[in-house]
Design a protein around this motif. Sequence first.
Motif, PDB file in Angstrom:
ATOM      1  N   ASN A 180      -0.713   5.016   5.002  1.00 24.02           N
ATOM      2  CA  ASN A 180       0.507   5.925   4.858  1.00 24.02           C
ATOM      3  C   ASN A 180       1.511   6.125   5.789  1.00 24.02           C
ATOM      4  O   ASN A 180       1.239   5.895   7.043  1.00 24.02           O
ATOM      5  CB  ASN A 180      -0.133   7.463   4.489  1.00 24.02           C
ATOM      6  CG  ASN A 180       0.961   8.285   3.980  1.00 24.02           C
ATOM      7  OD1 ASN A 180       1.728   7.792   3.119  1.00 24.02           O
ATOM      8  ND2 ASN A 180       0.985   9.690   3.981  1.00 24.02           N
TER       9      ASN A 180
ATOM     10  N   ARG B 291      -9.411   6.528   5.160  1.00 19.95           N
ATOM     11  CA  ARG B 291     -10.408   5.849   4.356  1.00 19.95           C
ATOM     12  C   ARG B 291     -10.275   6.759   2.949  1.00 19.95           C
ATOM     13  O   ARG B 291     -10.583   7.799   3.023  1.00 19.95           O
ATOM     14  CB  ARG B 291     -11.462   5.972   4.805  1.00 19.95           C
ATOM     15  CG  ARG B 291     -12.618   5.179   4.186  1.00 19.95           C
ATOM     16  CD  ARG B 291     -13.942   5.100   4.804  1.00 19.95           C
ATOM     17  NE  ARG B 291     -14.078   4.383   6.284  1.00 19.95           N
ATOM     18  CZ  ARG B 291     -13.820   3.125   6.317  1.00 19.95           C
ATOM     19  NH1 ARG B 291     -13.872   2.181   5.336  1.00 19.95           N
ATOM     20  NH2 ARG B 291     -13.784   2.625   7.335  1.00 19.95           N
ATOM     21  N   ASP B 292      -9.988   6.072   1.986  1.00 16.99           N
ATOM     22  CA  ASP B 292     -10.089   6.518   0.714  1.00 16.99           C
ATOM     23  C   ASP B 292     -11.430   7.160   0.171  1.00 16.99           C
ATOM     24  O   ASP B 292     -12.400   6.463   0.403  1.00 16.99           O
ATOM     25  CB  ASP B 292      -9.658   5.484  -0.344  1.00 16.99           C
ATOM     26  CG  ASP B 292      -9.252   6.016  -1.819  1.00 16.99           C
ATOM     27  OD1 ASP B 292      -9.460   7.203  -1.936  1.00 16.99           O
ATOM     28  OD2 ASP B 292      -8.775   5.463  -2.442  1.00 16.99           O
TER      29      ASP B 292
ATOM     30  N   ASP C 112     -13.049   5.165  -3.268  1.00 18.54           N
ATOM     31  CA  ASP C 112     -13.771   3.856  -3.171  1.00 18.54           C
ATOM     32  C   ASP C 112     -14.126   3.400  -1.570  1.00 18.54           C
ATOM     33  O   ASP C 112     -14.606   2.352  -1.187  1.00 18.54           O
ATOM     34  CB  ASP C 112     -12.930   2.697  -3.679  1.00 18.54           C
ATOM     35  CG  ASP C 112     -11.458   2.598  -3.134  1.00 18.54           C
ATOM     36  OD1 ASP C 112     -11.307   3.443  -2.074  1.00 18.54           O
ATOM     37  OD2 ASP C 112     -10.730   2.017  -3.771  1.00 18.54           O
TER      38      ASP C 112
ATOM     39  N   ARG D 281      -6.669   2.898   3.698  1.00 20.59           N
ATOM     40  CA  ARG D 281      -5.419   2.731   3.163  1.00 20.59           C
ATOM     41  C   ARG D 281      -4.575   3.368   4.220  1.00 20.59           C
ATOM     42  O   ARG D 281      -5.011   3.721   5.416  1.00 20.59           O
ATOM     43  CB  ARG D 281      -5.361   3.417   1.850  1.00 20.59           C
ATOM     44  CG  ARG D 281      -6.103   3.084   0.700  1.00 20.59           C
ATOM     45  CD  ARG D 281      -6.035   3.792  -0.383  1.00 20.59           C
ATOM     46  NE  ARG D 281      -6.907   3.226  -1.572  1.00 20.59           N
ATOM     47  CZ  ARG D 281      -6.393   2.294  -2.327  1.00 20.59           C
ATOM     48  NH1 ARG D 281      -5.231   1.633  -2.362  1.00 20.59           N
ATOM     49  NH2 ARG D 281      -7.386   1.860  -3.271  1.00 20.59           N
TER      50      ARG D 281
ATOM     51  N   GLU E 114       1.044  -1.222   0.017  1.00 16.53           N
ATOM     52  CA  GLU E 114      -0.175  -0.107  -0.202  1.00 16.53           C
ATOM     53  C   GLU E 114       0.881   1.427  -0.131  1.00 16.53           C
ATOM     54  O   GLU E 114       0.332   2.339  -0.609  1.00 16.53           O
ATOM     55  CB  GLU E 114      -0.874   0.103   1.141  1.00 16.53           C
ATOM     56  CG  GLU E 114      -1.900  -1.116   1.179  1.00 16.53           C
ATOM     57  CD  GLU E 114      -3.025  -0.886   2.306  1.00 16.53           C
ATOM     58  OE1 GLU E 114      -4.075  -1.523   2.024  1.00 16.53           O
ATOM     59  OE2 GLU E 114      -2.598  -0.332   3.405  1.00 16.53           O
TER      60      GLU E 114
END
Length: 853
Positions: free
Chosen positions: A757, A747-748, A751, A755, A706
């Motif tokens: 980072n 949260r993306d 979609d 995710r 990711e």
Amino acid sequence: MTLVSSRLCRHELTGLTLFAATVDEHLQYIGAEAFYKFQRTVNGFDRVLRNFSNAARQLGSSIAILSSSYHLRTRLAHLLFLFRENAACLFPRRISRPRIDGDTESSSASASQTRKTRTVKVKGPHHVARPTVTERLDAEDFPKQLELLATDLTTFLDCLNDFPEFTDEAVNTAIRAFERDLKYLSSCLIDYEGQFKCPAVQQYLHDLSSDLGEHIQTITSTLSIFIDVGVPSIRFAQRHGAENLLNLSTVATFFSAVTATTLQYSYQYKGDPVANATNTLWFASLVFSIAAAVNSLVGLTWKQAMYRSPGHRVPWWVLIWIKRSPLVFLVFSVGCFSIGLCCFAYASDQASVTSTITTVTTVLSNVGLTAVSAWFATERYIYVRHRGRKWLGDVLDEAKEQAVQVVDGKRVQRFRIFLREQGGAIALILYRLKSRITSLKFSRPNLSCESCDLEANSIPASETPQEIRDIYANGGPMRLPKRRDTTSSQFTHFLEKGDDTNLEFSVQPVEHKPVLPPRFKEVEDSSLPGIHRSAVRHTKFSPDGRYLVTSSWDRKTVIFRVGESITPHHEIVHHQGFVGQLAWSPFGNMLLTKIGRSVEVWSAEDGARKAAFDRDINVDAISWFPRANAFATVEGNKVTKFSLDGSVLYEHSFERLKLQDIAILPDSQRFVGIGCLRKSPTGLKPTKSKAEKRIFVFDIENRRIECQRPLHHDIRDIHVGRARDGLVALVNFDKAPPQLWRVELFRDPVDGTVRTNLNLKYTLLLKPPADTTGPSAFAGRNNQYVLSPGRGGNIYVWDQETGALMHQYMRPVHFNDMISSGVTWNNGAEDAMFATGSQQGDVLVWTGAKPSC
């Protein structure tokens, strides 16, 4: 024991007051110093390239090397611009943004800041223009600029090697290594497209400047030597070659004059074939001599021309015509003139003696000239074919040996044929000779040995001295004293008998005296001596704080029960090897040990082995899943998930990564891993620079990375803990300060999937810089601290939130040993408690009042 004089909370507040305000300033100072060092290195390389250009102007065909060096200097200016832009983003209070020529707005805006910052200006001569950057470059151009720098270095080296008069292998090796590493780095950086504004990637690019600086320093030093030695050698060789061409032109001109003079005596002879041959040969000699003179002047002019094309850009037939035709034409001219002279002697009806002597001397001179020319040509052919490893004499000697072997082989073959044809006659002769010999009867003489029969302990009187006869008379024969076996003789006798019994040498372990713990300012220190006989490699408190486990190079793992006192609970002996890693289950009731290719599960309560797993290759790391129902192993580039009954639940292999360690996130759906890049996306490997390391977050279910970030230093291990603002990863390095990374879950919006980072939070630096001897660890109930052991035996405490160095636990006065393991914190204790291991096998435990803030 030493009682705590003040609580850790006071040191936390004091540390925040003293260090929190200066941590960022300290980072700014260190980062700026690293960049300015790189800038000085690049400026030094630019200065050497400028000096090389000035020196190369005196050489023939120098336009190519001048052009390539200027393009290389331009590329260095672009690269320095990008690195300064990157450093200005990281350390804005110490480094100003670079200015662009013609950009008046940026120059006026940064004028005041430039006066406050440190700048390094290198002024060159007025006749040498220094390359400048006329347009602002973007950080996304880093891979492209590194690739272009590698291309410019290759072009510069090709132009440098175009001078065959002098070749420096040191320069070639340094530039080739730098070129390959630049291509490797450029290929690796492509994976971070769109992330060059990320602080973690910016920090990695800043750290890369040290590796690039080492390459540039090596090239600078070797190129400086080339300027002092190589350029004068090339200039001398070119001057010598020009003198040779000039001499060749002079000889050819003189010979053409001689040929033209002799033609005045022969052109009137006509009709006779010999006379016609004379005129033909002398006219040809005149043509060849004039061509040799003219081509010599053309070659001389071409060699001294500054703007001529380099050798690898000129067609082969042009090079052969310019370099070889003058000498070839002169040889043909001499040959034609000599043969024509013989013909002239017969055509002019000279005396027979004159004609004969002229013919003989001409033949001898032409044969010698032909032989020497053939020798020169063959020498060059042998040199080109064998690349200087063999000389013409060596090849001739090998040819002689092969010829002798062929002749000897033919002789042996003829002898074998003779034996095959005459074998019957020879066999008959040998049979008759054997029969003749066996018919002879030989009788052995019966010799009496009475005269030589000696008693065992007697000596003949006629041969015995008087002293020995007296000894016999007093007590019989003299006997030698029997030697007693000593230790060495017994060992020698044991070896002589050939006994294959194994010798066992038992070495009694030296008992270590208990080390009196010194008094600390904040905590009490205590020692658990005599537990191990070798260096303690691992110490680990269980998550619930009930147990402490240690492992050592003496192949023992000891589980301690932690209560009011720390007492040994179970001892595990590993006969198959040394323990490489320990890992407690999340509930503290089971222990994982990693030894070579095997992983074992132990019960903390009774010390019994619950399960053992053998793998095909070495296991590099182990990690528990949060629910303690499974664990993961790292084996090279593969991650495998096991259940406690030995079933394989999951496997995944990474194509280009050699994994070092992983840490499972609390959701059990992802893990944070660190590893070394085995090869770049294009299949390249580094030559001198370090291989790129990476930290990444891997989605187990979807089998994809990711997020990933580059790491510069050699990695050791990774830990993940909860913090106030989420999850934090602690990365430990070899011979480098640890780093804190923020693991962010979001949260993306597109979609709706979760995710992750990765962002670099802090690098835990020391003032002055010091090395750590073992892995760092989180400390405190909320992981608000980071503990790290130092090489001198001190333990440093950082604040996890601010990265400030809060306190330093000094090494006990009577403790002269080195810390050999990392530090471990007891999360289950009400008071502060942490432990380390020593080189001598002792376990050191610090206890005190835990802060309540």
